[in-house]
Write a protein that holds these residues in place. Structure first.
Motif, PDB file in Angstrom:
ATOM      1  N   THR A   1     -26.462   6.849  -9.788  1.00 49.38           N
ATOM      2  CA  THR A   1     -25.277   7.246  -9.033  1.00 49.38           C
ATOM      3  C   THR A   1     -24.080   6.355  -9.370  1.00 49.38           C
ATOM      4  N   ARG A   2     -24.332   5.068  -9.536  1.00 53.36           N
ATOM      5  CA  ARG A   2     -23.239   4.153  -9.912  1.00 53.36           C
ATOM      6  C   ARG A   2     -22.667   4.521 -11.276  1.00 53.36           C
ATOM      7  N   MET A   3     -23.533   4.937 -12.188  1.00 54.30           N
ATOM      8  CA  MET A   3     -23.066   5.362 -13.505  1.00 54.30           C
ATOM      9  C   MET A   3     -22.122   6.561 -13.367  1.00 54.30           C
ATOM     10  N   GLN A   4     -22.491   7.528 -12.539  1.00 49.78           N
ATOM     11  CA  GLN A   4     -21.645   8.701 -12.321  1.00 49.78           C
ATOM     12  C   GLN A   4     -20.304   8.297 -11.719  1.00 49.78           C
ATOM     13  N   GLU A   5     -20.327   7.393 -10.772  1.00 52.85           N
ATOM     14  CA  GLU A   5     -19.100   6.966 -10.113  1.00 52.85           C
ATOM     15  C   GLU A   5     -18.211   6.160 -11.046  1.00 52.85           C
TER      16      GLU A   5
ATOM     17  N   GLN B   1     -13.464   9.305  -7.398  1.00 53.27           N
ATOM     18  CA  GLN B   1     -13.914   8.435  -6.295  1.00 53.27           C
ATOM     19  C   GLN B   1     -12.781   8.184  -5.313  1.00 53.27           C
ATOM     20  N   ARG B   2     -11.573   8.016  -5.855  1.00 47.58           N
ATOM     21  CA  ARG B   2     -10.415   7.821  -4.979  1.00 47.58           C
ATOM     22  C   ARG B   2     -10.167   9.071  -4.145  1.00 47.58           C
TER      23      ARG B   2
ATOM     24  N   ASN C   1     -23.473   8.867  -2.523  1.00 50.13           N
ATOM     25  CA  ASN C   1     -22.591   7.804  -3.002  1.00 50.13           C
ATOM     26  C   ASN C   1     -23.346   6.484  -2.974  1.00 50.13           C
ATOM     27  N   SER C   2     -22.958   5.585  -3.864  1.00 53.86           N
ATOM     28  CA  SER C   2     -23.694   4.335  -4.047  1.00 53.86           C
ATOM     29  C   SER C   2     -23.619   3.424  -2.833  1.00 53.86           C
ATOM     30  N   GLN C   3     -22.540   3.507  -2.071  1.00 51.40           N
ATOM     31  CA  GLN C   3     -22.404   2.637  -0.899  1.00 51.40           C
ATOM     32  C   GLN C   3     -23.486   2.955   0.141  1.00 51.40           C
ATOM     33  N   ASP C   4     -23.651   4.244   0.444  1.00 51.02           N
ATOM     34  CA  ASP C   4     -24.679   4.644   1.413  1.00 51.02           C
ATOM     35  C   ASP C   4     -26.076   4.384   0.865  1.00 51.02           C
TER      36      ASP C   4
ATOM     37  N   SER D   1     -26.042  15.272 -18.766  1.00 55.18           N
ATOM     38  CA  SER D   1     -26.710  15.891 -17.614  1.00 55.18           C
ATOM     39  C   SER D   1     -26.260  15.256 -16.305  1.00 55.18           C
ATOM     40  N   ALA D   2     -26.108  13.930 -16.318  1.00 62.18           N
ATOM     41  CA  ALA D   2     -25.712  13.221 -15.101  1.00 62.18           C
ATOM     42  C   ALA D   2     -24.336  13.674 -14.621  1.00 62.18           C
ATOM     43  N   MET D   3     -23.371  13.741 -15.533  1.00 63.76           N
ATOM     44  CA  MET D   3     -22.018  14.088 -15.122  1.00 63.76           C
ATOM     45  C   MET D   3     -21.891  15.571 -14.785  1.00 63.76           C
ATOM     46  N   ALA D   4     -22.611  16.420 -15.519  1.00 62.49           N
ATOM     47  CA  ALA D   4     -22.576  17.851 -15.204  1.00 62.49           C
ATOM     48  C   ALA D   4     -23.126  18.090 -13.808  1.00 62.49           C
ATOM     49  N   ASP D   5     -24.242  17.448 -13.485  1.00 62.87           N
ATOM     50  CA  ASP D   5     -24.846  17.601 -12.164  1.00 62.87           C
ATOM     51  C   ASP D   5     -23.924  17.040 -11.078  1.00 62.87           C
ATOM     52  N   TYR D   6     -23.273  15.920 -11.371  1.00 62.19           N
ATOM     53  CA  TYR D   6     -22.386  15.288 -10.398  1.00 62.19           C
ATOM     54  C   TYR D   6     -21.182  16.175 -10.095  1.00 62.19           C
ATOM     55  N   TYR D   7     -20.570  16.720 -11.138  1.00 61.88           N
ATOM     56  CA  TYR D   7     -19.392  17.559 -10.933  1.00 61.88           C
ATOM     57  C   TYR D   7     -19.743  18.851 -10.198  1.00 61.88           C
TER      58      TYR D   7
END
Length: 312
Positions: free
Chosen positions: A204-208, A215-216, A174-177, A150-156
């Motif tokens: 979010t870090r897991m997704q990244e 990310q690049r 993004n995790s930085q913000d 679910s996490a990756m599907a939502d992220y993509y």
């Protein structure tokens, strides 16, 4: 004229045709739109709709414990209604422009509550049928797999929306913000907000971490095109990434629920855990691998500057 206005309002309540699943377009979104219209008229907020959906989804899971197909059927109807409410909360947020990060986080947690209830109920049901306590291992593994899927599907999906609609049309974080915002909060004064943001930051870090090439690519896009992306890049990314959207749909709600209902009908619910681990997880792995190839293609193109160099 009224019908045209209705269709326009309905289409505006959707995220994007690229990311919407056919079952959702034909079934859940029209029901969700009607619910959202009623909620907008009487002043119910999107977050309230999400919270209500949690109760229906958890109740559905509880009813799957019973080895009675009539009770299971009621649970199926409750789960379908819970997902209709889940559709309605997002549509309502877009219709009323009442969108928030907390609402997105709550919406994600809602599905986790539903399926945690379902996994617990199925494990207890199987133990009632004579299975050993070791079935909880498979229940937990399937649950973890579900979270990743679910996490990756939502992220993509959000990445795709970011490229075709820009930051305002996406819910991409993004995790930085998020970490900068997290540091500014106080555990003493902002306890609840900080707790929720901490969980979302880890999510979010897991997704990244599972998408290094992506990310690049996002970093290059923000560096080279800080205001607006070249239309050619938007067009090319959409063309290459859109086929990936069908895999994000496969590992989400509709596919797993269709098969869950099948396993309930034949009273072989252990197959639900097998399906999640042995079928949907390989699809997740393929989905991640394929998206990384798409991202790598655009990373190389932007770094060379030969395709989008005139915009650098």
């Amino acid at each position: 004229m009224l019908n045209t206005e209705h269709e326009t309002a309905f289409e505006q309540s959707l995220k994007s045709n690229d990311t919407e699943e056919r079952i959702d377009i034909w079934f859940y979104r029209p029901i969700g739109f009607r619910i959202a219209q009623v909620c907008a008229r009487i002043g119910i907020t999107p977050n309230a709709v999400t919270i209500i959906s949690i109760f229906f989804g958890v109740a559905a899971g509880v009813l799957f414990y019973y080895q009675d197909l009539r009770i299971n059927g009621i649970g199926m109807l409750l789960l379908v209604f819970a997902n209709s409410l889940d559709s309605a909360d997002g549509q309502l947020a877009r219709m009323t422009d009442n969108k928030s990060r907390f609402g997105r986080i709550l919406d994600g947690f809602a599905g986790d509550f539903w399926f945690a209830s379902i996994h617990i109920a199925l494990c207890l049901r199987l133990m009632e049928q004579g299975w050993g306590a070791w079935i909880w291992i498979f229940g937990v593994l399937a649950g973890v797999a579900h979270v990743f899927q679910s996490a990756m599907a939502d992220y993509y999906r959000n990445v795709h929306l970011y490229f075709i609609k820009g930051a305002s049309g996406s819910e991409l974080d993004n995790s930085q913000d998020l970490n900068a915002e997290f540091v500014q909060l106080s555990w003493r004064k902002d306890t609840f907000q900080k707790f929720v943001l901490n969980g979302y930051l880890g999510y979010t870090r897991m997704q990244e971490n599972l998408s290094p090439k992506l990310q690049r690519l996002l970093q290059l896009v923000k560096t080279h095109f800080p205001k607006v992306m070249p239309m050619q890049l938007v067009h090319d990314f959409r063309a290459k990434n859109k086929p990936l959207m069908k895999y994000t749909n496969i590992v989400q709600f509709n596919t797993r629920v269709i098969f869950l209902f099948l396993w309930l009908f034949i009273d072989q619910v252990w197959l639900y855990f097998v399906f999640d681990i042995m079928v949907l997880t390989p699809i997740l792995m393929y989905m991640v691998q394929r998206q990384e190839r798409v991202s790598s293609f655009f990373v190389d193109a932007i770094e060379r500057g030969d395709t989008y160099g005139q915009d650098l």
